[in-house]
Design a protein around this motif. Structure first.
Motif, PDB file in Angstrom:
ATOM      1  N   GLY A 116       0.814  -1.205   0.000  1.00  0.00           N
ATOM      2  CA  GLY A 116       0.000   0.000   0.000  1.00  0.00           C
ATOM      3  C   GLY A 116       0.847   1.254   0.000  1.00  0.00           C
ATOM      4  N   HIS A 117       2.160   1.090  -0.075  1.00  0.00           N
ATOM      5  CA  HIS A 117       3.090   2.227  -0.073  1.00  0.00           C
ATOM      6  C   HIS A 117       4.049   2.123  -1.253  1.00  0.00           C
ATOM      7  CE1 HIS A 117       3.777   5.726   2.298  1.00  0.00           C
ATOM      8  NE2 HIS A 117       3.308   5.176   3.404  1.00  0.00           N
ATOM      9  N   PRO A 118       3.508   2.149  -2.496  1.00  0.00           N
ATOM     10  CA  PRO A 118       4.380   1.951  -3.659  1.00  0.00           C
ATOM     11  C   PRO A 118       5.452   3.017  -3.817  1.00  0.00           C
ATOM     12  CG  PRO A 118       2.189   2.684  -4.330  1.00  0.00           C
ATOM     13  CD  PRO A 118       2.102   2.340  -2.878  1.00  0.00           C
ATOM     14  N   GLY A 119       5.195   4.228  -3.304  1.00  0.00           N
ATOM     15  CA  GLY A 119       6.203   5.277  -3.430  1.00  0.00           C
ATOM     16  C   GLY A 119       7.441   5.025  -2.592  1.00  0.00           C
ATOM     17  N   GLY A 120       7.316   4.180  -1.559  1.00  0.00           N
ATOM     18  CA  GLY A 120       8.463   3.905  -0.712  1.00  0.00           C
ATOM     19  C   GLY A 120       8.967   2.490  -0.791  1.00  0.00           C
ATOM     20  N   LEU A 121       8.043   1.508  -0.773  1.00  0.00           N
ATOM     21  CA  LEU A 121       8.446   0.121  -0.533  1.00  0.00           C
ATOM     22  C   LEU A 121       8.312  -0.806  -1.739  1.00  0.00           C
ATOM     23  CD1 LEU A 121       6.892  -0.351   3.030  1.00  0.00           C
ATOM     24  CD2 LEU A 121       9.253   0.242   2.433  1.00  0.00           C
ATOM     25  N   LEU A 122       7.874  -0.291  -2.870  1.00  0.00           N
ATOM     26  CA  LEU A 122       7.666  -1.161  -4.025  1.00  0.00           C
ATOM     27  C   LEU A 122       8.927  -1.932  -4.395  1.00  0.00           C
ATOM     28  CD1 LEU A 122       5.856  -2.158  -6.365  1.00  0.00           C
ATOM     29  CD2 LEU A 122       6.663  -0.196  -7.682  1.00  0.00           C
ATOM     30  N   HIS A 125       9.913  -4.842  -2.016  1.00  0.00           N
ATOM     31  CA  HIS A 125       9.136  -6.044  -2.291  1.00  0.00           C
ATOM     32  C   HIS A 125       9.557  -6.688  -3.609  1.00  0.00           C
ATOM     33  CE1 HIS A 125       6.488  -5.588   1.104  1.00  0.00           C
ATOM     34  NE2 HIS A 125       6.068  -4.397   0.723  1.00  0.00           N
ATOM     35  N   ARG A 126       9.791  -5.873  -4.634  1.00  0.00           N
ATOM     36  CA  ARG A 126      10.180  -6.426  -5.939  1.00  0.00           C
ATOM     37  C   ARG A 126      11.476  -7.208  -5.842  1.00  0.00           C
ATOM     38  NH1 ARG A 126      13.991  -6.245  -8.911  1.00  0.00           N
ATOM     39  NH2 ARG A 126      14.946  -4.624  -7.602  1.00  0.00           N
ATOM     40  N   ALA A 127      12.464  -6.643  -5.160  1.00  0.00           N
ATOM     41  CA  ALA A 127      13.754  -7.323  -5.039  1.00  0.00           C
ATOM     42  C   ALA A 127      13.635  -8.609  -4.236  1.00  0.00           C
ATOM     43  CB  ALA A 127      14.770  -6.383  -4.394  1.00  0.00           C
ATOM     44  N   THR A 128      12.799  -8.596  -3.204  1.00  0.00           N
ATOM     45  CA  THR A 128      12.602  -9.801  -2.400  1.00  0.00           C
ATOM     46  C   THR A 128      11.896 -10.876  -3.220  1.00  0.00           C
ATOM     47  OG1 THR A 128      12.397  -8.354  -0.465  1.00  0.00           O
ATOM     48  CG2 THR A 128      11.758 -10.660  -0.190  1.00  0.00           C
ATOM     49  N   ALA A 129      10.904 -10.476  -4.015  1.00  0.00           N
ATOM     50  CA  ALA A 129      10.210 -11.429  -4.886  1.00  0.00           C
ATOM     51  C   ALA A 129      11.170 -12.050  -5.897  1.00  0.00           C
ATOM     52  CB  ALA A 129       9.057 -10.733  -5.608  1.00  0.00           C
ATOM     53  N   ALA A 130      12.028 -11.229  -6.485  1.00  0.00           N
ATOM     54  CA  ALA A 130      12.985 -11.746  -7.473  1.00  0.00           C
ATOM     55  C   ALA A 130      13.935 -12.752  -6.835  1.00  0.00           C
ATOM     56  CB  ALA A 130      13.765 -10.585  -8.091  1.00  0.00           C
ATOM     57  N   CYS A 137      10.877 -20.416  -5.512  1.00  0.00           N
ATOM     58  CA  CYS A 137       9.522 -20.158  -5.022  1.00  0.00           C
ATOM     59  C   CYS A 137       8.606 -19.763  -6.176  1.00  0.00           C
ATOM     60  CB  CYS A 137       9.528 -19.028  -3.992  1.00  0.00           C
ATOM     61  SG  CYS A 137      10.252 -19.476  -2.407  1.00  0.00           S
ATOM     62  N   GLU A 138       7.321 -20.003  -5.987  1.00  0.00           N
ATOM     63  CA  GLU A 138       6.309 -19.514  -6.913  1.00  0.00           C
ATOM     64  C   GLU A 138       5.820 -18.159  -6.418  1.00  0.00           C
ATOM     65  OE1 GLU A 138       1.634 -20.284  -8.132  1.00  0.00           O
ATOM     66  OE2 GLU A 138       2.778 -21.916  -7.203  1.00  0.00           O
ATOM     67  N   ILE A 139       5.987 -17.130  -7.231  1.00  0.00           N
ATOM     68  CA  ILE A 139       5.452 -15.815  -6.893  1.00  0.00           C
ATOM     69  C   ILE A 139       4.028 -15.766  -7.439  1.00  0.00           C
ATOM     70  CG2 ILE A 139       5.754 -13.340  -7.049  1.00  0.00           C
ATOM     71  CD1 ILE A 139       7.978 -14.927  -5.528  1.00  0.00           C
ATOM     72  N   VAL A 140       3.078 -15.650  -6.558  1.00  0.00           N
ATOM     73  CA  VAL A 140       1.666 -15.763  -6.924  1.00  0.00           C
ATOM     74  C   VAL A 140       1.281 -14.659  -7.905  1.00  0.00           C
ATOM     75  CG1 VAL A 140      -0.700 -15.689  -6.055  1.00  0.00           C
ATOM     76  CG2 VAL A 140       1.092 -16.865  -4.737  1.00  0.00           C
ATOM     77  N   GLN A 155      -0.965  -5.988 -10.625  1.00  0.00           N
ATOM     78  CA  GLN A 155       0.332  -6.502 -10.192  1.00  0.00           C
ATOM     79  C   GLN A 155       1.397  -5.849 -11.055  1.00  0.00           C
ATOM     80  OE1 GLN A 155       0.457 -10.785 -10.168  1.00  0.00           O
ATOM     81  NE2 GLN A 155       1.686 -10.791  -8.326  1.00  0.00           N
ATOM     82  N   PHE A 156       2.346  -5.238 -10.395  1.00  0.00           N
ATOM     83  CA  PHE A 156       3.398  -4.497 -11.076  1.00  0.00           C
ATOM     84  C   PHE A 156       4.724  -4.931 -10.490  1.00  0.00           C
ATOM     85  CE2 PHE A 156       6.072  -0.640 -11.379  1.00  0.00           C
ATOM     86  CZ  PHE A 156       6.036  -0.444 -12.758  1.00  0.00           C
ATOM     87  N   ALA A 157       5.640  -5.424 -11.353  1.00  0.00           N
ATOM     88  CA  ALA A 157       6.945  -5.905 -10.889  1.00  0.00           C
ATOM     89  C   ALA A 157       6.780  -6.960  -9.793  1.00  0.00           C
ATOM     90  CB  ALA A 157       7.817  -4.745 -10.403  1.00  0.00           C
ATOM     91  N   ASP A 158       5.826  -7.882  -9.993  1.00  0.00           N
ATOM     92  CA  ASP A 158       5.552  -8.986  -9.070  1.00  0.00           C
ATOM     93  C   ASP A 158       4.901  -8.557  -7.764  1.00  0.00           C
ATOM     94  OD1 ASP A 158       6.358 -11.178 -10.622  1.00  0.00           O
ATOM     95  OD2 ASP A 158       8.445 -11.001  -9.982  1.00  0.00           O
ATOM     96  N   VAL A 159       4.484  -7.316  -7.658  1.00  0.00           N
ATOM     97  CA  VAL A 159       3.924  -6.792  -6.412  1.00  0.00           C
ATOM     98  C   VAL A 159       2.505  -6.292  -6.676  1.00  0.00           C
ATOM     99  CG1 VAL A 159       4.262  -5.190  -4.496  1.00  0.00           C
ATOM    100  CG2 VAL A 159       6.253  -6.060  -5.759  1.00  0.00           C
ATOM    101  N   ALA A 160       1.539  -6.765  -5.898  1.00  0.00           N
ATOM    102  CA  ALA A 160       0.169  -6.284  -6.026  1.00  0.00           C
ATOM    103  C   ALA A 160       0.068  -4.867  -5.472  1.00  0.00           C
ATOM    104  CB  ALA A 160      -0.785  -7.209  -5.282  1.00  0.00           C
TER     105      ALA A 160
END
Length: 265
Positions: A116-122, A125-130, A137-140, A155-160
């Motif tokens: 819910g904070h794409p301006g700061g934390l996107l 999350h993206r790097a952790t998903a990668a 792992c399967e990224i949902v 979903q943008f860059a693996d992040v909802a």
């Protein structure tokens, strides 16, 4: 300046203080206390998708949890000025989060990321998903066509994220996560083993009984309360929108290395 490579704990603590991710943060004390009071008064906007019942009706109890788990000033008479996040607690929580990420990688789990904070934390999350995808792992992938009263769930860059008017939107609401989980069930697809998120996205997943780990600012007490009750596994205290998202890069590098997910981990 960014820290090259993977920081030591001490170097990361210094960086968190210098960039005000932790230490003397920008959030005013009166704003923190107002949010603690509203949670205690039953305002569901501040429950972030959790069902707290009548267990947290005293704002002083909320303040005590926030002092213990986030590091805000524990003096109820301190009502104005800046508040604090203890950087040692931030790193302690990153270490706990890394243990859960390591477990996900070992079990090749299904993991859902949301913010819910794409301006700061996107990008955190993206790097952790990668890194988890690289570990097997399967990224949902979320269902298509989801929407809430606030906007569309994409979903943008693996992040909802929440999107409205071609813009990624800041939201505390649990509704986007509820739409995702309901959509997965409707399609007959398995729910995630783990959700990595923040705000209502993390709270909703934890309330649904899914392992949920994430990040929260010192004016968002619900996720810390949820961790205290065991509804969330880990809540990392930090300022969730500092002046540059690049300031979070050393934190992400430390997290992934501790989880054994960095290229050298």
């Amino acid at each position: 300046m960014p820290i090259p490579g993977i920081p030591s704990r001490a170097a990361l603590v210094d960086h968190l203080i210098r960039t005000r991710i932790a230490g003397d943060v920008a959030t005013p004390r009166d704003n923190n206390l107002s949010h603690y009071r509203r949670l205690a008064n039953g305002d569901r906007h501040y429950w972030l998708g959790l069902e707290l019942g009548d267990r947290w009706t005293d704002e002083q109890d909320v303040l005590a949890v926030m002092a213990e788990r986030c590091g805000v000033n524990d003096d109820p008479e301190y009502r104005f000025g800046q508040d604090t996040i203890d950087p040692q607690l931030t790193v302690d929580a990153l270490d706990r989060m890394s243990a859960r990420l390591r477990k996900a990688a070992a079990g090749k789990e299904r993991v859902l990321f949301a913010t819910g904070h794409p301006g700061g934390l996107l990008d955190v999350h993206r790097a952790t998903a990668a890194a988890l995808r690289a570990a097997g792992c399967e990224i949902v992938v979320i269902p298509e066509g989801l929407s809430t009263d606030e906007g569309m769930v994409f979903q943008f860059a693996d992040v909802a994220v929440l999107e409205r008017g071609a813009t990624l939107w800041h939201t505390h609401s649990p509704d986007p996560m509820a739409r995702i989980l309901d959509g997965l069930e409707r399609e007959g697809r398995p729910l995630p083993n783990l959700v990595v998120a923040d705000h209502g996205w993390a709270g909703c997943a934890g309330q649904r009984g899914i392992d949920s780990i994430g990040y929260a600012d010192c004016n968002d007490p619900a996720l810390f309360v949820g961790e205290a009750e065991g509804t969330l596994q880990v809540t990392v205290p930090l300022d969730d929108h500092v002046t540059s998202p690049r300031h979070y890069d050393p934190m992400t590098a430390y997290l992934l290395d501790a989880a054994g997910l960095s290229p050298t981990g």
